[in-house]
Each structure stands twice: as C-alpha cells, then as structure tokens.
Design a protein around this motif. Structure first.
Motif, PDB file in Angstrom:
ATOM      1  N   ARG A 269       0.834  -1.216   0.000  1.00 15.11           N
ATOM      2  CA  ARG A 269       0.000   0.000   0.000  1.00 15.11           C
ATOM      3  C   ARG A 269       0.861   1.255   0.000  1.00 15.11           C
ATOM      4  O   ARG A 269       0.555   2.229  -0.661  1.00 15.11           O
ATOM      5  CB  ARG A 269      -0.912  -0.005   1.221  1.00 15.11           C
TER       6      ARG A 269
ATOM      7  N   GLN B 263       0.691  21.619   8.135  1.00 18.51           N
ATOM      8  CA  GLN B 263      -0.144  20.431   7.896  1.00 18.51           C
ATOM      9  C   GLN B 263      -0.147  20.061   6.417  1.00 18.51           C
ATOM     10  O   GLN B 263      -0.091  18.882   6.053  1.00 18.51           O
ATOM     11  CB  GLN B 263      -1.579  20.691   8.371  1.00 18.51           C
TER      12      GLN B 263
ATOM     13  N   ARG C 257       1.436  16.585   4.647  1.00 18.04           N
ATOM     14  CA  ARG C 257       0.725  15.658   3.751  1.00 18.04           C
ATOM     15  C   ARG C 257       1.554  15.360   2.512  1.00 18.04           C
ATOM     16  O   ARG C 257       1.688  14.226   2.062  1.00 18.04           O
ATOM     17  CB  ARG C 257      -0.620  16.257   3.303  1.00 18.04           C
TER      18      ARG C 257
ATOM     19  N   ARG D  68       4.623  12.883   2.446  1.00 20.04           N
ATOM     20  CA  ARG D  68       4.508  11.432   2.257  1.00 20.04           C
ATOM     21  C   ARG D  68       5.091  10.985   0.932  1.00 20.04           C
ATOM     22  O   ARG D  68       5.379   9.825   0.722  1.00 20.04           O
ATOM     23  CB  ARG D  68       3.032  11.015   2.270  1.00 20.04           C
ATOM     24  N   TYR D  69       5.203  11.924   0.002  1.00 21.48           N
ATOM     25  CA  TYR D  69       5.595  11.541  -1.356  1.00 21.48           C
ATOM     26  C   TYR D  69       7.075  11.745  -1.645  1.00 21.48           C
ATOM     27  O   TYR D  69       7.511  11.560  -2.763  1.00 21.48           O
ATOM     28  CB  TYR D  69       4.744  12.324  -2.374  1.00 21.48           C
TER      29      TYR D  69
ATOM     30  N   ARG E 173      -7.978  13.574  -3.272  1.00 20.10           N
ATOM     31  CA  ARG E 173      -7.272  12.300  -3.362  1.00 20.10           C
ATOM     32  C   ARG E 173      -6.002  12.283  -2.522  1.00 20.10           C
ATOM     33  O   ARG E 173      -5.672  11.294  -1.890  1.00 20.10           O
ATOM     34  CB  ARG E 173      -6.923  12.059  -4.837  1.00 20.10           C
ATOM     35  N   ILE E 174      -5.294  13.391  -2.506  1.00 26.10           N
ATOM     36  CA  ILE E 174      -4.013  13.395  -1.785  1.00 26.10           C
ATOM     37  C   ILE E 174      -4.177  13.895  -0.348  1.00 26.10           C
ATOM     38  O   ILE E 174      -3.203  13.972   0.397  1.00 26.10           O
ATOM     39  CB  ILE E 174      -2.934  14.225  -2.529  1.00 26.10           C
ATOM     40  N   GLY E 175      -5.397  14.234   0.036  1.00 23.11           N
ATOM     41  CA  GLY E 175      -5.651  14.563   1.441  1.00 23.11           C
ATOM     42  C   GLY E 175      -5.310  15.988   1.839  1.00 23.11           C
ATOM     43  O   GLY E 175      -5.176  16.289   3.021  1.00 23.11           O
TER      44      GLY E 175
ATOM     45  N   PRO F 298       6.402  13.587   7.544  1.00 24.97           N
ATOM     46  CA  PRO F 298       5.148  13.231   6.879  1.00 24.97           C
ATOM     47  C   PRO F 298       4.015  12.977   7.868  1.00 24.97           C
ATOM     48  O   PRO F 298       4.266  12.493   8.966  1.00 24.97           O
ATOM     49  CB  PRO F 298       5.487  11.950   6.122  1.00 24.97           C
ATOM     50  N   ALA F 299       2.827  13.337   7.476  1.00 22.38           N
ATOM     51  CA  ALA F 299       1.656  13.053   8.312  1.00 22.38           C
ATOM     52  C   ALA F 299       0.742  12.125   7.552  1.00 22.38           C
ATOM     53  O   ALA F 299       0.701  12.136   6.328  1.00 22.38           O
ATOM     54  CB  ALA F 299       0.921  14.335   8.653  1.00 22.38           C
ATOM     55  N   TRP F 300       0.011  11.359   8.298  1.00 22.12           N
ATOM     56  CA  TRP F 300      -0.903  10.417   7.657  1.00 22.12           C
ATOM     57  C   TRP F 300      -2.339  10.824   7.856  1.00 22.12           C
ATOM     58  O   TRP F 300      -2.618  11.791   8.530  1.00 22.12           O
ATOM     59  CB  TRP F 300      -0.657   9.016   8.222  1.00 22.12           C
TER      60      TRP F 300
ATOM     61  N   SER G  77      -1.279  11.989  13.817  1.00 23.55           N
ATOM     62  CA  SER G  77      -0.531  11.447  12.698  1.00 23.55           C
ATOM     63  C   SER G  77       0.160  10.137  13.084  1.00 23.55           C
ATOM     64  O   SER G  77       0.220   9.200  12.279  1.00 23.55           O
ATOM     65  CB  SER G  77       0.485  12.482  12.212  1.00 23.55           C
TER      66      SER G  77
ATOM     67  N   ARG H  36      -5.829   7.728   7.276  1.00 22.11           N
ATOM     68  CA  ARG H  36      -5.533   9.155   7.219  1.00 22.11           C
ATOM     69  C   ARG H  36      -5.904   9.803   8.544  1.00 22.11           C
ATOM     70  O   ARG H  36      -6.833   9.345   9.222  1.00 22.11           O
ATOM     71  CB  ARG H  36      -6.341   9.806   6.112  1.00 22.11           C
ATOM     72  N   SER H  37      -5.210  10.890   8.859  1.00 21.47           N
ATOM     73  CA  SER H  37      -5.451  11.580  10.137  1.00 21.47           C
ATOM     74  C   SER H  37      -6.927  11.889  10.352  1.00 21.47           C
ATOM     75  O   SER H  37      -7.421  11.814  11.479  1.00 21.47           O
ATOM     76  CB  SER H  37      -4.659  12.884  10.190  1.00 21.47           C
TER      77      SER H  37
END
Lengths: 401, 391
Positions: free
Chosen positions: A68, A235, A239, A242-243, A340-342, A399-401, B58, B67-68
């Motif tokens: 993933r 923030q 995001r 991550r890339y 899509r990318i948040g 990176p943040a998820w 996070s 996702r957060s």
C-alpha cells in the motif's frame, strides 16, 4: 486482503515511463530504489532487486502494508503481490490453482470471467518452454471452474503470471495501481510557493509526480495573521511529505513588505506587487538551496492576479522559470486531486493567508510590468527583502498520515 | 493495598491497565505545565497545543494505516466504543434497526448497544462454540438485511483469544450489507499489528492506558465513508464528532505510547511469548492450577494467561497474592450470580463455582521473566496454604 496476498513473498513493482529513458535508465532505477526504501523505512527493511526489467521488493515484514505504501511512490506503474514455490511443475500447478481461486473471489460467482496465463522461464533447464508451461498449467487448473472461465489471450479479467527461475518459481495475478510518474528527485529540486489554498499543494504534488523533489516556501504576515495559518501550512507540507524523503519549509515574515507596498504603491497593484516580492524572495531561497524552478498554483483566469498580463508582471520578478502545473485546470479538476491526496480538508480550514492583508477594493486585472517596476523604486524593496530573508525560519516537516 | 512496605510489587494485571512508560511521561510533562493552552485558541500557546495533537493523530494514523481525518480522539476506550456503537447505529437507523453484538464484548459495548433498545433497536448476541471460538455460522444465521451494526472485539480480554475479525468482516459484507462492523481493539492495540484497511472493519476503538499511555485518552478510527453521529455536543472539536476541549497532555502521551509500542512491536511479542511459556511451565508443577486454553484457533495474545484454581475462590487467592505484592485480576469471574458468569466461561462449560475460581495474570513489555517466575512461586505458596486451610 485475500489469503493469496497473505502468504505472498515479494512484491513485483513495474515502472512504466522510466523504462523509456534509454541510457539514463540506471539513474532513474537507482532513484526509485532509494525512494522505495525511504518510503518504507518506518514499516520494514526491504530488499530491492532489479529483475525482469521490473523490481522485486522483498519486505522483511508487513508485506501488505509495504504494498500500500508503494502505491504512494512516484515512478511506480503497478504492484503485484507474488507467491513463490519450488520450481517443479507440480508445485507451480498447485500454487497457480490457489492464486487463481483467490483472484476469482473478487468477481461475482455467477458471471463469466476471462482468463489467460503468461509464463516466463528464466531457467532454461526447466523441461517445458514458456508456452508449454502456460498450456500445461491451464489444462490442469482451468477445468475445475467449468463454464465460469473463458480463456481469452487478448483481453482478460485475470492474467495469471508464472515466472520460473532456477531457485524458485513465482505466481501472481493481482495488480495494484501505482501513481505513475517519475521517481521524485530525478528531475532536480523545485521550490513551491505554498499558500494555504487548494491549488498550490496540488501544483507541488503534480510537479513531484514528474520527478521534482520539492522544498516549500510560505509567507507569513504576523501580526496581521496568527500562528494558526502557520500550522495550516505545516499540515499541508506534512501531507505532501509522504511523497518524498525529505520536506523542508521556509517560512518568511512578510508583513513589513506588505506595509511598505500599501504605503508606497498604487493600491490596485498591491496583490501583483506582493507576488512579485514573493517571487524575488523565493528566487533568492532557490539560489541558496539550488532549486531550479519555482512552482505555483496559478491557473489562468481563476482570480484577478492570474490573467496573462498579471502573470507576466509577476514572473518578471523571478530569476528562475516559473512552473504552473495547474495553468489550464478547472477548479473542480484541482479539487479532485486535492481530495485524493488529502490536502483538500486542510486547505478548507478557515485561516486567512497573507494575500488577504490590505486587499485593494479594485485590483488591477491587466497589469503592466513597467508600472510594477516603477512602483518598486518608491521604497527600499531590496532592504526589506534582505530583512525578510534574515527573519526566515527553516524547518524539516515530517510526513503526516 | 495489602502489600507490605518491604514487599516488591509484582504488577501482573496489565490487561486492566499498564504503568506509564518513562518516555510517555516525559512527552506529557510540558503539557501539564507551561504548555497548557486550549488547542482551539488562536494565539501560539493554543496553536502549539493543536500541533501537539496533530502529531499524536498522525502517529496513530500512520500506525494503523489510515488518514489523520479518520481518527477521532476521545476520553478512553469506553467512550470510543460508545461512539462506535451508538454513533454508527443512529447514523444508520434509516436503513434498519438490528444490532448484532459479539458474545464476549466488554460492558461498554454491550451496554451501549442495549441502551439503543429504547430507541427501537433490536439487539441480538452472537455465540461462542464449546471450544471458546467465535461461532461464525451462528453469526451468519443472525445477520439480516436490516442489520446496521455488528460489534465484535478483536481480542478476548479474559483469555487473550484472537478472534477472526477479518473473516467476520467478509461475512458481514456478504450477509449484512447495510451493517457497519465496529471492532473493540482495546486489548489488541500495542501488542498486535493493527492494520485498519486489512482488518476490513468500519471502525475500531483503542485506549491509551492499555499500552503504557495515560488514562482518559482513546480513539475511534473510522472508515472515511462511515457515517457517525456524535454523542457529545458542544464546540465541534474533532471535526464535530466529539466536542469538548481536548485532553492535550493525555493525547500527547497516547501518541508517544503508540510510537513506542509500534517501534517495539516485534520484540514485545517475543518477550510476551517467553513470559507466557515460563508462566505455563511454572504452573505445571503447581497442583490444581491449570491454564485455560480457550479459543486458540486464530491465535492467543501472549500477554494474557488465565488459570483455573480448582476448589478455591479466585477472590481469596487474589487477596492472598496481593498480600505478597502480586497484583492480578479475578476479572469477570468474581461475580456472584450465576447469570453473571462471563459468557466465555459459560460457553466453555464452566460451572458457577469453577467460574469463581478463575484468575487472570496479564503481562506487558515491562514485565520481567523474574516477575513471572516469582509470581508463580507465590501462587504455589498461596495454593498450598489455602489448600491446607480448605481441607
């Protein structure tokens, strides 16, 4: 996730476009290997080998999660989860039957499914050639599914792929889509002028997709605007982080420049002049960090500052090429990517950005470069820019998820 | 507590709660001191608090692979489970009013489901088979077109049985397509890998204090498309899903505890397996004490070892152990009414008397092998002492 994936041994990574890069191909491949390892570093150690003109990624653990994660690595066209067995016809047939059964679970049980087998034989000592492998395995495993399966070599819903190597044979049927594009970093470093809006993060992402590593610069008008807008920028960068492996943000104090423009320049030119000052500052930072282009979220005609004339006025202040990946995008197209990318929800947090400070009642729509240049003679812009750079803060954003 | 001053405390009740890790405490301290800002305020003191929560969010999102924005922080496991059950059932009430609850759910899940009966919901309970496994066939038989919620824990808190939630998720999609699957993962978090997309659930609840974090911090993790109605109303924090000023220090501690647990996941698991084996082999030489092995087919969480002490009420053993500094739990078995016997013990065919003789030892990454060996030795002494009394 099905049982087939659960017992998979490795991930097969296909890279679409970089296979076209001729002599530079090893350079792109090395970058992709680096990026794959960096993307997975918190999940698992991974072994990456280049085989079959693709890559075999073997994670020490957490294979499904690594798969993933690879879906967020630019340069990857698709990912397959691959199961392995002994390189004997019997073992390959048995495994193929299992992989096929697992792949069939995704299709409704009443409809017909088109299927094909593809084999490769790296080990030429194997008694059957690749066509014979496909035929023999197909004859052994397909009849069990009766009328449900129809062999179609041209167009299939399931392509069962068999790869027979000396030490091991591999079978797979699934394909997770990747993002495509080129490995981040292979095309150099860009510097994105990040506002808190929807567009600039998408512009950054699209440039990263084409192989640009990205640094970020944002402008901050404290005390006209509060700390919350800084957090919002962080923030957004987290995001996008991550890339790519490393994301740096330069936060530049901008209130004094805005005040000077308000006091010394025609009010209708304020926004254009703000942006010219931003381009100057960004160009200076780009020089220091060796970024080769500025990236903005401008889109033709979207707001008053984004007419051809005004963009000309703004770019005139930059010493670097200005890339505008969204130039021809409709807002909805941009929003789709932002979702899509948040970044969309973050961009929608109601925090003012610095451009809203001293907004003129009637901004110029068809600005003239000469007027901009003249206006900037009326105050010590260079001194203010030096001071702004002096006060700039650099931070590395995780990176943040 | 009954422990004398010179008695070393052997804390073996980690399924009830865990001690706060030093790193977690360290991370929390500033937020109990100078960094006291309200995260909803606009000046730097408040924004720093908001950033600290961003970072904890996070961490959690990364660890469970969401996702957060899928994370709703709240005040612990009970609230997370209440929100998961009540919030999702109410949001789906237009599609049906049937709720299916797992056989061994924690009271915070059972009671929140039952609280919906007065709103017209029908609540049904699934069964365990005689081996202590989830009876998936029975589950399927109870699934209906108007089932809107299935609530099933991931790990049984009495025996550590790991339930096949992934399989259940597939069955829910097939046989109860309107239903959300809510999973209480409170006992699992920090010990088992929690991979939300792979689990296939619509929501999971976790709690900080079970993984060396502070009490009063927990989270509900939801699928982005899962509708959840808030159960607390006010300032619209947590994207409106959970109003109320955030427990900043608690959430920072939660984030730190999650990172720590994630970094040590593999080594903690190995350590726990070792502890459970040592406990088990020590137990073999202790007469009339046996490990209850229930529901082991899909795996056992090695942090939990529950035993049956034939002929002696667990409550009595518990207090004798406590006097020796050993802290364990008699859990659900200390209830006096037969009807209160835990469904798991009931399913396993335990009599009321046997159920009252069940004692749970639970370990954590901070439990040492010496602790476990010492505890078994204490247990043997207590057993001998009490055995003599009873005879």
């Amino acid at each position: 996730m099905n049982t087939s994936v659960r017992s998979a041994e490795l991930l097969l990574v296909r890279y679409g476009e970089l296979s076209l890069k001729g002599g530079n191909r090893p350079y792109f491949e090395r970058a992709l290997v680096r990026n794959i390892k960096a993307a997975c570093r918190d999940l698992s150690e991974v072994k990456v080998e280049r085989i079959w003109g693709r890559m075999a990624v073997t994670p020490e653990r957490r294979l499904e999660r690594v798969a993933r994660r690879l879906q967020d690595v630019f340069g990857i066209a698709s990912i397959s989860t691959v199961r392995g067995t002994e390189p004997t016809l019997e073992a390959i047939t048995k495994l193929s039957a299992e992989v096929l059964a697992a792949a069939l679970e995704k299709f409704p049980s009443d409809g017909q499914v088109r299927v094909r087998l593809r084999s490769r034989r790296a080990d030429k000592r194997f008694p059957l050639n690749s066509t014979q492998i496909s035929q023999t395995v197909a004859e052994a495993i397909l009849p069990a599914h009766g009328e449900r399966l129809k062999v179609n070599l041209k167009q299939a819903d399931i392509t069962l792929e068999l790869d027979v190597r000396r030490e091991r044979a591999f079978v797979f049927a699934d394909r997770l889509p990747g993002l495509g594009g080129l490995p981040v970093g292979t095309l150099g470093l860009g510097l994105c002028l990040l506002s808190g809006g929807i567009d600039s993060p998408v512009a950054a992402w699209l440039s990263m997709k084409r192989g640009c590593a990205m640094d970020f610069v944002s402008f901050h008008s404290h005390p006209f605007i509060g700390e919350g807008s800084k957090r919002k920028i962080e923030q957004l960068v987290s995001r996008l982080a991550r890339y790519q492996a490393k994301s740096r943000l330069y936060s530049v104090p901008f209130a004094e420049i805005q005040t000077a423009i308000r006091d010394n320049a025609p009010s209708s030119y304020r926004t254009v002049l703000y942006r010219r000052a931003m381009q100057r500052i960004a160009s200076r930072i780009a020089g220091l960090v060796r970024a080769k282009a500025l990236i903005t979220g401008e889109s033709l005609g979207q707001v008053a500052s984004q007419t051809m004339e005004n963009m000309t006025c703004i770019e005139d202040a930059s010493s670097l090429p200005v890339f505008r990946p969204l130039l021809t995008f409709d807002k909805n197209e941009t929003i789709d990517i932002a979702k899509r990318i948040g970044t969309f929800d973050i961009s929608n947090i109601p925090e003012p950005d610095c451009c809203t400070v001293f907004m003129p009642p009637k901004p110029i729509i068809h600005g003239k470069v000469e007027i901009c240049r003249d206006a900037e003679q009326g105050f010590d812009l260079d001194g203010l820019i030096d001071a702004a750079l002096e006060g700039a803060e650099r931070s590395q954003i995780a990176p943040a998820w | 507590m009954g422990a004398q001053n010179d008695t070393r405390i052997l804390y073996l009740d980690n399924a009830a709660t865990t001690p706060i890790a030093a790193e977690v405490r360290e991370a929390m301290l500033p937020f109990l001191d100078t960094e006291f800002g309200n995260p909803s305020t606009r000046y730097p003191l408040g924004v720093r608090a908001a950033r600290a929560i961003d970072s904890a969010r996070s961490s959690l999102a990364r660890i469970v692979d969401v996702r957060s924005e899928q994370v709703t922080f709240c005040a612990g496991g009970t609230e997370a489970n209440n929100l998961g059950v009540i919030g999702q059932a109410r949001a789906r009430a237009g599609r049906g009013k049937h709720i299916l609850v797992g056989p061994t759910e924690h009271p915070c899940v059972r009671a929140s489901a039952l609280s919906l009966v007065r709103e017209g919901f029908e609540v049904e309970f699934a069964k365990l088979d005689e081996g202590g496994h989830l009876d998936l066939d029975d589950y399927v038989r109870r699934m209906r077109a108007d089932t809107v919620l299935v609530a099933q824990m991931l790990v049984n808190n009495e025996f550590g049985s790991i339930y096949p939630v992934r399989k259940l998720a597939a069955l829910v999609r097939q046989h109860a397509p309107q239903a959300a699957l809510h999973v209480d993962a409170v006992q699992a978090a920090g010990k088992l890998e929690l991979d939300f997309p792979d689990l296939g659930a619509d929501s999971i609840a976790i709690s900080a204090h079970k993984l060396h974090g502070p009490k009063g911090a927990g989270a509900l993790i939801c699928d982005l498309s899962a509708p959840v109605e808030p159960i607390l109303f006010g300032g619209g924090q947590e994207s409106g899903r959970r109003s109320g000023t955030e427990n900043v220090a608690g959430l920072v501690g939660f984030g730190a505890a999650l990172e720590l647990a994630d970094a040590n996941l593999t080594s903690t698991w190995k350590h726990l397996v070792q502890l459970r084996e040592a406990f088990n082999s020590g137990l073999e030489s202790t007469p009339n004490c046996s490990l209850i092995e229930a529901g082991t087919k899909d795996g056992i969480l090695p942090s939990i070892a529950t035993i049956l002490i034939e002929g002696i009420p667990a409550e009595v053993v518990l207090h004798h152990l406590e006097a020796r500094g050993v802290m364990v739990s008699a859990g659900s078995a200390c209830q006096t009414q037969k009807s209160d016997i835990s469904p798991a013990l009931f399913a396993l065919g335990f009599t009321a008397e046997q159920a009252r003789s069940v004692l749970r030892f639970s370990f954590s990454g901070s439990t040492s092998l010496d602790d476990v060996n010492a505890a078994v030795a204490h247990l043997a002494h207590v057993r001998e002492q009490l055995g003599a009394h009873l005879s």
